[in-house]
Design an enzyme around this catalytic site. Structure first.
Site, mmCIF file in Angstrom:
data_model
loop_
_atom_site.group_PDB
_atom_site.id
_atom_site.type_symbol
_atom_site.label_atom_id
_atom_site.label_comp_id
_atom_site.label_asym_id
_atom_site.label_seq_id
_atom_site.Cartn_x
_atom_site.Cartn_y
_atom_site.Cartn_z
ATOM 1 C CB SER A 122 6.187 69.473 74.584
ATOM 2 O OG SER A 122 6.757 68.487 73.793
ATOM 3 C CG HIS A 143 5.026 74.064 75.517
ATOM 4 N ND1 HIS A 143 4.340 73.304 76.444
ATOM 5 C CD2 HIS A 143 5.047 73.324 74.381
ATOM 6 C CE1 HIS A 143 3.967 72.167 75.886
ATOM 7 N NE2 HIS A 143 4.376 72.150 74.649
ATOM 8 C CD GLU A 155 2.569 74.866 79.462
ATOM 9 O OE1 GLU A 155 1.733 74.308 80.183
ATOM 10 O OE2 GLU A 155 3.559 74.256 78.987
ATOM 11 C CG ASN A 193 2.171 68.113 77.926
ATOM 12 O OD1 ASN A 193 1.029 67.930 77.489
ATOM 13 N ND2 ASN A 193 3.175 68.463 77.143
HETATM 14 P P1 NAI Z 1 8.297 68.427 63.053
HETATM 15 O O1 NAI Z 1 9.002 67.118 62.927
HETATM 16 O O2 NAI Z 1 6.994 68.636 62.378
HETATM 17 O O3 NAI Z 1 9.291 69.600 62.587
HETATM 18 C C1 NAI Z 1 10.592 69.711 63.032
HETATM 19 C C2 NAI Z 1 11.402 70.415 61.939
HETATM 20 O O4 NAI Z 1 12.691 70.751 62.463
HETATM 21 C C3 NAI Z 1 11.649 69.556 60.715
HETATM 22 O O5 NAI Z 1 11.267 70.271 59.555
HETATM 23 C C4 NAI Z 1 13.145 69.289 60.733
HETATM 24 O O6 NAI Z 1 13.721 69.219 59.451
HETATM 25 C C5 NAI Z 1 13.657 70.493 61.469
HETATM 26 N N1 NAI Z 1 14.930 70.310 62.159
HETATM 27 C C6 NAI Z 1 15.341 69.241 62.868
HETATM 28 N N2 NAI Z 1 16.563 69.468 63.392
HETATM 29 C C7 NAI Z 1 16.919 70.726 63.007
HETATM 30 C C8 NAI Z 1 18.054 71.541 63.259
HETATM 31 N N3 NAI Z 1 19.064 71.121 64.013
HETATM 32 N N4 NAI Z 1 18.074 72.781 62.731
HETATM 33 C C9 NAI Z 1 17.041 73.232 61.971
HETATM 34 N N5 NAI Z 1 15.952 72.483 61.696
HETATM 35 C C10 NAI Z 1 15.883 71.253 62.220
HETATM 36 O O7 NAI Z 1 8.164 68.668 64.633
HETATM 37 P P2 NAI Z 1 7.055 69.513 65.431
HETATM 38 O O8 NAI Z 1 5.898 68.631 65.721
HETATM 39 O O9 NAI Z 1 6.837 70.806 64.742
HETATM 40 O O10 NAI Z 1 7.810 69.751 66.818
HETATM 41 C C11 NAI Z 1 8.859 70.667 66.952
HETATM 42 C C12 NAI Z 1 9.102 70.958 68.416
HETATM 43 O O11 NAI Z 1 7.894 71.419 69.014
HETATM 44 C C13 NAI Z 1 9.546 69.783 69.259
HETATM 45 O O12 NAI Z 1 10.432 70.245 70.255
HETATM 46 C C14 NAI Z 1 8.254 69.303 69.886
HETATM 47 O O13 NAI Z 1 8.446 68.609 71.089
HETATM 48 C C15 NAI Z 1 7.565 70.618 70.141
HETATM 49 N N6 NAI Z 1 6.102 70.554 70.250
HETATM 50 C C16 NAI Z 1 5.361 69.787 69.400
HETATM 51 C C17 NAI Z 1 3.982 69.734 69.520
HETATM 52 C C18 NAI Z 1 3.165 68.913 68.575
HETATM 53 O O14 NAI Z 1 2.002 68.607 68.907
HETATM 54 N N7 NAI Z 1 3.667 68.541 67.410
HETATM 55 C C19 NAI Z 1 3.271 70.496 70.567
HETATM 56 C C20 NAI Z 1 4.136 71.344 71.353
HETATM 57 C C21 NAI Z 1 5.506 71.327 71.212
#
Ligand code: NAI
Length: 507
Positions: A122, A143, A155, A193
């Site tokens: 994001s 995104h 996006e 954003n």
């Molecule tokens: P989250 O913390 O819920 O999930 C991330 C997952 O990735 C975790 O299960 C973790 O174990 C895993 N992980 C971390 N490093 C890893 C690696 N090197 N290889 C494989 N797995 C790995 O995070 P979330 O909220 O799902 O966000 C994920 C991405 O999406 C981020 O880039 C965030 O900025 C983006 N995003 C999040 C939004 C939100 O509202 N939560 C909205 C839009 C984008």
């Protein structure tokens, strides 16, 4: 059965976002494999998605056969190498440039040369994420918004080296997932954003300047413009641990552009743990998930209203005169107010004190009303006093404008009232997004309505209130107060100055 644009899809990172994207991809007909470095995360995500589908089946929204076929297409893998056959891999891992860039380098080694790599980042630059790749043209941003199944916009972001065909393919796939794709250039905050900076930041500025308290700002913006949530209710819902870092990130990435400057109010509240609804306390206190909002003060009772004189320079003057007449006031028609009269001014962008001085009115009897929004369409009237306004005049104006039962807020004197400042800032930032060519005006409108839930796109809002009016607010705010945050975008200036529609006008 639909033939998916990508039949084999890998999703890396099985958190909140990864699982939502996996659900949509499987529903679109792709075979989806989830991978996460946390050993139990993929299985937990898979079973969470399965139970979503079961619930939809119980509600009769999905057929059992459909659910069975979705489930058969959503699997998990224990090693990255098991994604080697995927035509598309979307990462939704931790938001760190080094972690994501390393992952893409590994994937590039593993996948076929024509596979597509996509990032759900994001805030990170797609160009920067692809800098170490041999084939950066195969990487794009994809995104999604949280919760993925309900937020029906995505996006599609082209880095500087991304192939146009990669974005075309991702856009087509987004449609198969039931989402609306919008195309964005690789710029800080992309569309949503970035466009979303105006609402919260300007509202915070108004509160920090003591113009009104946050509950009043929320009431005014909901009632005057039709936002579903006020900016402070929205920040409480999103939570400050998510929204404050976004404000900081966009601000710093644009090299401290003053228009995006975050507020010390949210920095302090974040530090103090007043994050929002999820912890029970944000701008509002929550009991059983319901915000505790104190009732508004009642309008004062005034038996004997003074005659009312309306400035010849008032915005929407004819409408204001008719309103005052319909509310039963005696109207003075002289060139200047009599010594008893309440003087009404309705400036765009100026404060009431300045208007009283410039128009040589007695400030003690001068009150302002915000006429940016047509009175027939607004559910609230907003008045502003100046420091010299007499209490009897303030009360007379409040009582007069509350006579037909419409709620009235009285705020402290500030150039631009609440609605004018917030709306002008939203329209101005949106115009700058168009000026920079970050996306098309139509995609901007779509992204903001679907991604932020605004009642209309920012350009449509500017049209509704009048591009000339919006420009006048900004111009006066910038020149009178010397504040560069209100510098009108050239895109808006060109259209606003000649009263052109903000939509569908290219140059
Ligand atoms: P989250 O913390 O819920 O999930 C991330 C997952 O990735 C975790 O299960 C973790 O174990 C895993 N992980 C971390 N490093 C890893 C690696 N090197 N290889 C494989 N797995 C790995 O995070 P979330 O909220 O799902 O966000 C994920 C991405 O999406 C981020 O880039 C965030 O900025 C983006 N995003 C999040 C939004 C939100 O509202 N939560 C909205 C839009 C984008």
């Amino acid at each position: 059965m639909m033939i998916p644009h990508f039949s084999q899809v890998g999703i890396i990172g099985a958190g909140a976002m990864g699982r939502g994207i996996a659900q949509l991809a499987a529903q679109a007909g792709s075979s989806v494999l989830l991978f996460d470095t946390q050993p139990t995360a993929s299985a937990a995500a898979q079973s969470a998605v399965f139970s979503q589908w079961d619930k939809l089946q119980d509600k009769g929204r999905l057929e059992p056969a459909q659910v069975a076929s979705y489930k058969s297409r959503l699997g998990t893998v224990a090693a990255l190498a098991q994604l080697a056959h995927c035509q598309l891999v979307i990462e939704a891992i931790v938001e760190r440039l080094d972690a994501k860039a390393d992952l893409f380098c590994q994937l590039e080694e593993l996948l076929a040369p024509d596979a597509v790599l996509a990032s759900n980042t994001s805030s990170l630059s797609i160009t920067a994420l692809g800098a170490r790749l041999n084939r950066p043209q195969r990487l794009a941003g994809f995104h999604f918004f949280n919760p993925v199944p309900l937020m029906k916009v995505v996006e599609v972001i082209a880095g500087l080296k991304t192939d146009a065909t990669v974005c075309d393919a991702l856009s087509a796939f987004a449609k198969q997932m039931g989402h609306t794709p919008v195309r964005a250039q690789d710029t800080p905050g992309f569309i949503v954003n970035h466009a979303g900076r105006g609402y919260g930041t300007e509202a915070l500025r108004l509160v920090s300047e003591g113009v009104a308290d946050f509950a009043t700002v929320d009431r005014i913006l909901k009632d005057q413009i039709g936002f579903k949530l006020g900016p402070f209710e929205l920040m409480d819902l999103t939570a400050l641990d998510v929204s404050h870092p976004v404000m900081e990130s966009v601000y710093h990435q644009y090299y401290e552009e003053p228009r995006y400057r975050p507020s010390v109010i949210t920095a302090q509240r974040l530090a103090g743990g007043l994050l929002g609804k999820k912890v029970g306390q944000g701008f509002y206190c929550y009991q059983q998930g319901v915000a505790q909002i104190s009732p508004e003060a009642l309008a004062p009772m005034v038996d004997d209203l003074p005659p009312v004189w309306v400035s010849p320079r008032a915005a929407r003057r004819a409408e204001l005169l008719l309103l005052v007449k319909n509310l039963g006031a005696r109207i003075e028609t002289g060139a200047s107010p009599s010594p008893q009269a309440l003087s009404l001014v309705a400036p765009l962008g100026f404060d009431i004190t300045t208007v009283a001085v410039v128009e040589r009115l007695d400030p003690a009897r001068t009150v302002g009303i915000d006429m940016l929004v047509d009175d027939a369409t607004t559910r609230r009237r907003v008045l502003a006093t100046n420091p010299a306004t007499r209490l009897d005049m303030r009360q007379a104006a409040h009582a007069l404008f509350a006579r037909d039962g419409k709620p009235v807020s009285v705020i402290r004197d500030s150039g631009g009232f609440v609605t004018q400042r917030v709306v002008a800032t939203i329209v101005n930032i949106a115009s700058d997004i168009c000026q920079q060519g970050i996306c098309s005006p139509n995609d901007l409108e779509t992204a903001v309505t679907l991604g932020l839930g605004y009642p209309s796109g920012p350009l449509a809002l500017g049209n509704l209130l009048g591009p000339t009016n919006v420009l006048e607010v900004l111009f006066n705010m910038q020149t009178v107060y010397g504040d560069p945050r209100y510098r009108p975008s050239p895109w808006l200036r060109r259209r606003g100055a000649i009263g052109l529609s903000l939509l569908h006008v290219e140059d």
